[in-house]
Design a protein around this motif. Structure first.
Motif, short mmCIF file in Angstrom:
data_model
loop_
_atom_site.label_atom_id
_atom_site.label_comp_id
_atom_site.label_asym_id
_atom_site.label_seq_id
_atom_site.Cartn_x
_atom_site.Cartn_y
_atom_site.Cartn_z
N LEU A 1 -0.11 -1.04 0.14
CA LEU A 1 0.29 0.35 0.26
C LEU A 1 1.46 0.61 -0.68
O LEU A 1 2.36 -0.23 -0.78
N TYR B 1 5.23 4.66 2.48
CA TYR B 1 4.57 4.59 3.78
C TYR B 1 5.52 3.91 4.76
O TYR B 1 6.19 2.95 4.42
N ARG C 1 1.00 -4.33 5.49
CA ARG C 1 0.96 -3.27 4.49
C ARG C 1 0.17 -3.70 3.26
O ARG C 1 0.18 -3.01 2.24
N ASP D 1 -2.17 3.28 8.32
CA ASP D 1 -2.49 4.04 7.11
C ASP D 1 -3.35 3.24 6.13
O ASP D 1 -4.03 3.82 5.28
#
Length: 136
Positions: free
Chosen positions: A131, A135, A80, A12
């Motif tokens: 992030l 997530y 992340r 992501d």
């Protein structure tokens, strides 16, 4: 040595990192993402910096497994967070008063990332973009 590969970011985060770099370029900034994934041993080494007689300033409050840089998915890197620095004249600009930091921070937050350079960050770390919670 910590990774700089965008492929070592969480799935992501990868497109957001690409957008971040593109938007920084569009704003006239040259930016280097210098850390994506780092191992637990590398994280513990950073945590030790500035503590218990180890030279240098304290740069993190996270031990191995506590950092967004240490995440994996199915034993593969899936950080992340990434760390980035503006480059000025081909050299990293570490002076946090330089205006490029605020431009980078604005771009990152517009993309929905948590930027640890803002005054309300739990630990001010200008290069760190992460992030947001939620997530997987």
């Amino acid at each position: 040595m910590a990774s700089r590969r965008l492929e070592d970011l969480h799935p992501d985060l990868q497109p957001l990192a690409h957008s971040f770099l593109r938007r920084c370029t569009d704003a006239g900034l040259d930016v280097l993402i210098y850390c994506t994934y780092r191992s637990g041993a590398e994280q513990d080494q950073l945590y030790a910096q500035g503590r218990k007689g180890n030279p240098g300033p304290i740069v993190t409050n996270a031990r191995a497994g506590q950092s967004a840089h240490n995440f994996t998915i199915q034993n593969r890197p899936a950080a992340r967070a990434f760390d980035a620095v503006p480059m000025v004249g081909g050299k990293p600009q570490w002076d946090q008063k330089h205006p490029h930091w605020q431009i980078m921070g604005r771009i990152g937050t517009e993309l929905g990332l948590n930027w640890y350079g803002k005054p309300t960050a739990p630990f001010r770390e200008f290069p760190h973009f992460e992030l947001p919670r939620g997530y997987q």
